[in-house]
Design a protein around this motif. Structure first.
Motif, PDB file in Angstrom:
ATOM      1  N   PHE A   6       0.829  -1.216   0.000  1.00 37.63           N
ATOM      2  CA  PHE A   6       0.000   0.000   0.000  1.00 37.63           C
ATOM      3  C   PHE A   6       0.866   1.271   0.000  1.00 37.63           C
ATOM      4  O   PHE A   6       2.072   1.214   0.280  1.00 37.63           O
ATOM      5  CB  PHE A   6      -0.940   0.003   1.208  1.00 37.63           C
ATOM      6  N   SER A   7       0.211   2.398  -0.328  1.00 35.40           N
ATOM      7  CA  SER A   7       0.878   3.721  -0.358  1.00 35.40           C
ATOM      8  C   SER A   7       2.127   3.670  -1.243  1.00 35.40           C
ATOM      9  O   SER A   7       3.169   4.215  -0.893  1.00 35.40           O
ATOM     10  CB  SER A   7       1.251   4.176   1.055  1.00 35.40           C
ATOM     11  N   PHE A  30      -0.528  -1.056  -4.682  1.00 34.58           N
ATOM     12  CA  PHE A  30      -1.673  -0.139  -4.642  1.00 34.58           C
ATOM     13  C   PHE A  30      -1.161   1.250  -4.288  1.00 34.58           C
ATOM     14  O   PHE A  30      -0.358   1.397  -3.359  1.00 34.58           O
ATOM     15  CB  PHE A  30      -2.690  -0.577  -3.579  1.00 34.58           C
ATOM     16  N   SER A  33      -3.692   4.378   0.270  1.00 37.33           N
ATOM     17  CA  SER A  33      -3.204   3.995   1.598  1.00 37.33           C
ATOM     18  C   SER A  33      -4.110   2.894   2.143  1.00 37.33           C
ATOM     19  O   SER A  33      -5.221   2.678   1.641  1.00 37.33           O
ATOM     20  CB  SER A  33      -3.205   5.212   2.520  1.00 37.33           C
ATOM     21  N   LEU A  34      -3.632   2.216   3.169  1.00 35.33           N
ATOM     22  CA  LEU A  34      -4.461   1.190   3.814  1.00 35.33           C
ATOM     23  C   LEU A  34      -5.110   1.792   5.042  1.00 35.33           C
ATOM     24  O   LEU A  34      -4.428   2.302   5.949  1.00 35.33           O
ATOM     25  CB  LEU A  34      -3.608  -0.033   4.186  1.00 35.33           C
ATOM     26  N   SER A  38     -10.243   1.064   2.782  1.00 34.48           N
ATOM     27  CA  SER A  38      -9.634   0.368   1.643  1.00 34.48           C
ATOM     28  C   SER A  38      -9.313  -1.100   1.930  1.00 34.48           C
ATOM     29  O   SER A  38      -8.627  -1.747   1.141  1.00 34.48           O
ATOM     30  CB  SER A  38      -8.358   1.096   1.204  1.00 34.48           C
ATOM     31  N   THR A  42      -7.516  -5.982   0.369  1.00 38.14           N
ATOM     32  CA  THR A  42      -6.579  -6.965   0.959  1.00 38.14           C
ATOM     33  C   THR A  42      -7.080  -8.408   0.828  1.00 38.14           C
ATOM     34  O   THR A  42      -6.380  -9.328   1.244  1.00 38.14           O
ATOM     35  CB  THR A  42      -6.321  -6.662   2.459  1.00 38.14           C
ATOM     36  N   ILE A  50       3.060  -1.824   4.437  1.00 40.37           N
ATOM     37  CA  ILE A  50       2.523  -0.469   4.633  1.00 40.37           C
ATOM     38  C   ILE A  50       3.621   0.530   4.974  1.00 40.37           C
ATOM     39  O   ILE A  50       4.761   0.156   5.261  1.00 40.37           O
ATOM     40  CB  ILE A  50       1.450  -0.451   5.750  1.00 40.37           C
ATOM     41  N   ASP A  54      -0.349   4.948   6.693  1.00 45.55           N
ATOM     42  CA  ASP A  54      -1.452   3.991   6.640  1.00 45.55           C
ATOM     43  C   ASP A  54      -2.026   3.886   8.059  1.00 45.55           C
ATOM     44  O   ASP A  54      -1.272   3.953   9.034  1.00 45.55           O
ATOM     45  CB  ASP A  54      -0.952   2.639   6.135  1.00 45.55           C
TER      46      ASP A  54
END
Ligand code: NAD
Length: 329
Positions: A6-7, A30, A33-34, A38, A42, A50, A54
């Motif tokens: 993420f991010s 991705f 952000s987590l 979002s 996952t 992360i 996040d």
């Protein structure tokens, strides 16, 4: 392992892809952000990777557990954005990169100090417009000044060594004192003494319930008038409202920050065509003696190499059921 990253920024992808040739994980990137909103992304992944902004709170963790995510691999050292209690409750392991080129962050702290002091950012723009005037560019010698370092772990220690090399008197505060730093000439003091005597104060402790708003109205009042504050650690260490008041009253002489309390809504993105809604960052940007960078202190080739290698080796250790040396518990 099947990992959702993420991010993601282009530099994350290129470094992780390069190192993954030695590890062979399946990485899906991705940009988002987590956070709670979002977590549907996952589904089908064993692990998530992360970064600093996040938001891994209780609600996010509950969704991750439901999606059968078993591991959270941080690409950073700080873990204030992860609810560790909730992770434990959901049996999700959390691993981090405890140390990656601490010099990268320490050297960025020095860059903020040097730029704020000698105003090279202003000189650069002036000279490009054929303005060769030196008016208002006066700085001060760093040599011989007292530098107070709060937090003398990996990064704080690297910063102490740099400032000793520049001929500064280096004082420090940490809940664990380092004998090695003492032998190099660092003098540990109480926080109050450090505040009162330092010309430059640099923050290198983690953000937690004890250090949140460590720098606030009361502590700022104890600062030497005209002192410089540098924060390359976490935005929440500093009460931004109190900082703005201290700058307005001229009590705080300079502020250099690479981190900001509300940075998750701003940093790492190009918002140059947007109308910023955050009044406090706009006020900070209006001061001539404030320098802000957007959480880039870690961003060196050496640090990115070490981050990518450690993240992937943490994940491989988990997959192979080996001891997790970088687990946060
Ligand atoms: P570290 O764990 O090696 O050192 C942290 C030090 O802070 C330790 O010596 C610890 O004893 C001390 N400490 C803990 N609580 C304290 C307190 N209440 N008062 C004073 N000292 C206290 O961590 P590190 O690798 O040196 O990183 C420090 C921080 O830098 C991280 O927590 C992270 O938030 C930040 N960081 C920022 C960037 C960036 O790009 N801007 C990159 C990496 C790390």
């Amino acid at each position: 392992m099947n990992i959702a990253v993420f991010s993601t920024k282009p530099y994350d992808k290129s470094y992780l892809d390069a190192f993954n040739k030695n590890y062979g994980h399946q990485l899906t990137y991705f940009e988002s952000s987590l956070k709670k909103k979002s977590t549907k992304l996952t589904k089908g992944y064993d692990a998530v990777c992360i970064f600093v902004n996040d938001q891994i709170d209780e609600a996010t963790l509950a969704d991750l557990a439901e999606n059968e995510v078993k591991l959270i691999a941080l690409r950073c050292a700080g873990f204030n954005n992860v609810d560790l209690k909730a992770a434990k409750k959901h049996n999700i392991k959390v691993v981090r990169v405890p140390s990656y080129s601490p010099e990268a962050v320490a050297e960025h702290a020095l860059a903020l100090i040097m730029t704020l002091n000698r105003k090279t950012h202003k000189a650069y723009n002036r000279v490009r417009e054929s303005n060769f005037s030196l008016n208002n560019l006066t700085g001060f010698n760093i040599f011989g000044k007292e530098v107070g370092v709060i937090g003398t772990g990996q990064i704080g220690a690297a910063f102490c060594r740099i400032m000793l090399g520049l001929g500064c008197r280096v004082s420090a505060f940490d809940i664990h004192e380092s004998e090695e730093l003492k032998s190099l000439g660092v003098q540990y003091k109480t926080l109050d003494m450090l505040y009162a005597q330092s010309d430059i104060i640099s923050l290198h402790c983690p953000l937690n319930s004890k250090t949140s708003h460590l720098i606030n109205k009361e502590s700022l009042e104890k600062f030497k008038p005209g002192a410089m504050l540098i924060n390359t650690s976490r935005g929440g260490l500093v009460d931004t409202t109190a900082i703005i008041e201290a700058l307005k009253s001229h009590h705080l002489g300079y502020l250099g920050i690479d981190v900001y309390e509300q940075e998750e809504n701003l940093f790492f993105e190009d918002l140059s065509e947007r109308i910023l809604q955050d009044e406090r960052i706009l006020r900070l940007l209006s001061f001539p003696n404030v320098l802000i960078t957007s959480h880039q202190a870690f961003l060196t080739r050496e640090a990115l190499d070490q981050i990518a290698d450690t993240v992937l080796s943490n994940i491989s250790a988990f997959e192979a059921n080996k001891p997790l040396v970088n687990e946060i518990s």
